[in-house]
Design a protein around this motif. Structure first.
Motif, PDB file in Angstrom:
ATOM      1  N   VAL A   2       0.824  -1.211   0.000  1.00 51.99           N
ATOM      2  CA  VAL A   2       0.000   0.000   0.000  1.00 51.99           C
ATOM      3  C   VAL A   2       0.860   1.263   0.000  1.00 51.99           C
ATOM      4  O   VAL A   2       0.497   2.271  -0.615  1.00 51.99           O
ATOM      5  N   VAL A   3       2.006   1.222   0.675  1.00 52.53           N
ATOM      6  CA  VAL A   3       2.851   2.419   0.787  1.00 52.53           C
ATOM      7  C   VAL A   3       4.038   2.382  -0.174  1.00 52.53           C
ATOM      8  O   VAL A   3       4.853   3.302  -0.177  1.00 52.53           O
ATOM      9  N   LEU A   4       4.112   1.345  -1.001  1.00 57.74           N
ATOM     10  CA  LEU A   4       5.302   1.163  -1.832  1.00 57.74           C
ATOM     11  C   LEU A   4       5.526   2.327  -2.789  1.00 57.74           C
ATOM     12  O   LEU A   4       6.667   2.786  -2.964  1.00 57.74           O
ATOM     13  N   ALA A   5       4.462   2.832  -3.427  1.00 61.33           N
ATOM     14  CA  ALA A   5       4.638   3.934  -4.382  1.00 61.33           C
ATOM     15  C   ALA A   5       5.238   5.150  -3.700  1.00 61.33           C
ATOM     16  O   ALA A   5       6.146   5.804  -4.242  1.00 61.33           O
ATOM     17  N   ASP A   6       4.756   5.479  -2.486  1.00 55.91           N
ATOM     18  CA  ASP A   6       5.281   6.637  -1.766  1.00 55.91           C
ATOM     19  C   ASP A   6       6.741   6.422  -1.372  1.00 55.91           C
ATOM     20  O   ASP A   6       7.551   7.356  -1.415  1.00 55.91           O
ATOM     21  N   VAL A   7       7.065   5.192  -0.969  1.00 56.82           N
ATOM     22  CA  VAL A   7       8.438   4.884  -0.563  1.00 56.82           C
ATOM     23  C   VAL A   7       9.388   5.010  -1.754  1.00 56.82           C
ATOM     24  O   VAL A   7      10.481   5.581  -1.641  1.00 56.82           O
TER      25      VAL A   7
END
Length: 517
Positions: free
Chosen positions: A162-167
């Motif tokens: 879920v947070v991979l794109a932001d990371v």
């Protein structure tokens, strides 16, 4: 792992509502089994405690409650051997901030600086600057780091999809691993709550491996405790707080004393008026820049390179440049004195003094204070009430205070309301002399800011502040000018930077009380 292997260490867990109850229980129980003291931290918003609700999908839709009594705003990352961020959605709540209203009462447009103002974001950003602190982030927790992408860039991590794109957008290097846990030096990340057991084991291993390299823990307390200067032979690492302007510091006036402190093995932390990363004045990174008052360059090619390396924020920058990424925010940590037109002035002033005294306890862990020079301090340090309060706090503790160049003005203007006399009264100091003052257009070369010449000649201010029995020493024509009149160590200008740091060390280590006149 042997029982009590973490005895004497403290572990902080940043948490909010929608936490996973079993995860929190494992942190509490498994670290405690090894002798560690576990603290749960949240943003209490001025309340003595906060009741947090677990994820509602757990245990037949029956939430659990966690009562937190420790406030992130009052905690110091340096007090902990490890700092963890809970999985699931606590990181979303922890990084929440309220945009300030504009003059018309409407919220201002959100800027990158605003998203960094959350107490939890600032707390964890400070922790990232200290490799001796083990940082642990599980599942969604990396969302707490994405507001400060420079701290995440280049780090090997694993996280929930879920947070991979932001990371990835923040520059993190996604590194899948069969265990669901990735260790990159002092940063331990886990894919999801299902990997919490391995996640905890990796953190334990890092803590044990660090051994004595981790600073000793202090007794449990909801408030920061007094950290007295170490006595000779105690082995406690000394710590210096360095205050920098957000309008530009002169590079060598930071690098000079910083290198001295590093050789001495001191821990160094940084602070700015608004918590943003400070920037070096462009001329201080240019060996070819001709200083107008002297008619020659004052920066060597070697020093210019050192300043550029420290000031760099671009791709491929060195680890050293990250030192300045997350300074303490004085506007958040210290209260503002009320206007005297306040309708309840007596009560407002009582509250201010109460809040100020409580806030200053967070700075008691430092052994000394350094105010770095350059033209920037004239703009946002010299007449900054919070900076004055910080100076007065160090003065009351009897701890040394060093200042360079234009930053010496901060000492002249720091004074209590009761008598309003300068703390430099009857003292001997040096500082930027009239012969070296810049003129309109030359103080902020290379920046998008210009305030004209200095609004007041520093030499005249210091001559008046030190009267009647003290004295200002300009030492014009002499290569060096550093004065020690305890508790003050003052340096005149750029060539005195290293010597200022050396004399501050002599004050701390050898009890130097007077030097230079």
């Amino acid at each position: 792992m042997s029982s009590q292997s973490l005895k004497g260490k403290k572990v902080a867990v940043l948490v909010e509502s929608q936490y996973i109850a079993d995860e929190i229980a494992q942190y509490r129980d498994r670290f405690a089994e090894e002798g560690a003291e576990v603290h749960f931290l949240a943003n209490l918003n001025g309340s003595p405690f906060l009741n947090l609700v677990s994820e509602v999908e757990e245990v037949g839709h029956t939430p659990k409650l966690l009562t937190v009594t420790r406030d992130i705003r009052k905690a110091a990352p340096e007090d902990y051997a490890a700092i963890l961020v809970a999985a699931n959605y606590p990181s979303v709540r922890l990084r929440h901030f309220v945009p300030p209203d504009g003059p018309d009462g409407r919220p201002l447009p959100i800027t990158p600086e605003m998203v960094r103002t959350s107490p939890a974001v600032q707390f964890f950003s400070r922790a990232m600057r200290h490799p001796e602190i083990v940082k642990g982030m599980l599942c969604h927790a990396l969302w707490l780091l994405t507001p400060t992408p420079e701290l995440l860039a280049g780090r090997k991590v694993i996280c929930h999809e879920v947070v991979l794109a932001d990371v990835l957008n923040a520059g993190g290097v996604y590194t899948p691993h069969p265990s669901g846990v990735v260790v990159d030096g002092d940063l331990v990340t886990g894919r999801s709550f299902l990997n919490v057991s391995a996640f905890i084991e990796r953190i334990k291993e890092r803590l044990v491996a660090q051994g004595s390299a981790t600073a000793p823990a202090t007794p449990a307390t909801p408030e920061p405790r007094l950290s007295a200067p170490p006595e000779p032979g105690t082995g406690r690492q000394r710590s210096v707080l360095v205050v920098l302007s957000n309008h530009g510091y002169w590079g060598e006036e930071l690098v000079g004393p910083l290198e001295v402190f590093e050789r001495q093995g001191y821990r160094v932390e940084f602070a700015t008026p608004n918590g943003r990363r400070p920037e070096a004045l462009p001329p201080s990174m240019d060996a070819g820049y001709i200083d107008p008052p002297l008619g020659r360059s004052v920066t060597s090619p070697e020093m210019a390179l050192k300043v550029r390396q420290l000031d760099s924020t671009g791709p491929g920058r060195s680890e050293r440049s990250r030192m300045l990424d997350a300074p303490l925010n004085l506007s958040e940590l210290l209260p503002e004195r009320p206007y005297f037109s306040h309708p309840m002035m007596v009560r407002a002033l009582e509250a201010y003094y109460r809040e100020r005294d409580a806030a200053l306890r967070a700075f008691e862990r430092f052994d000394a204070l350094l105010l770095v020079g350059g033209s920037g301090p004239i703009v946002d340090l010299a007449n900054n009430q919070r900076v004055h309060d910080l100076i007065l706090g160090f003065l009351k503790q009897g701890k040394p205070i060093a200042a360079e160049c234009y930053a010496v003005t901060c000492l002249a203007f720091a004074r209590e309301l009761e008598d309003r006399r300068s703390i430099l009264r009857d003292k001997h100091v040096t500082g930027h002399c009239l012969e070296y003052d810049y003129k309109d257009g030359t103080g902020f070369v290379g920046t998008d800011f210009n305030m004209g010449p200095p609004p007041y000649p520093l030499e005249y201010v210091l001559r008046d502040a030190t009267a009647p029995e003290g004295q200002y020493h300009g030492n014009f024509g002499k290569e060096r000018s550093v004065i020690v009149d305890y508790p003050f160590v003052t340096g005149r200008s750029t060539p005195d930077s290293t010597l200022t740091g050396e004399k501050l060390v002599e004050v701390l280590e050898q009890g130097l009380r007077r030097w230079g006149w």
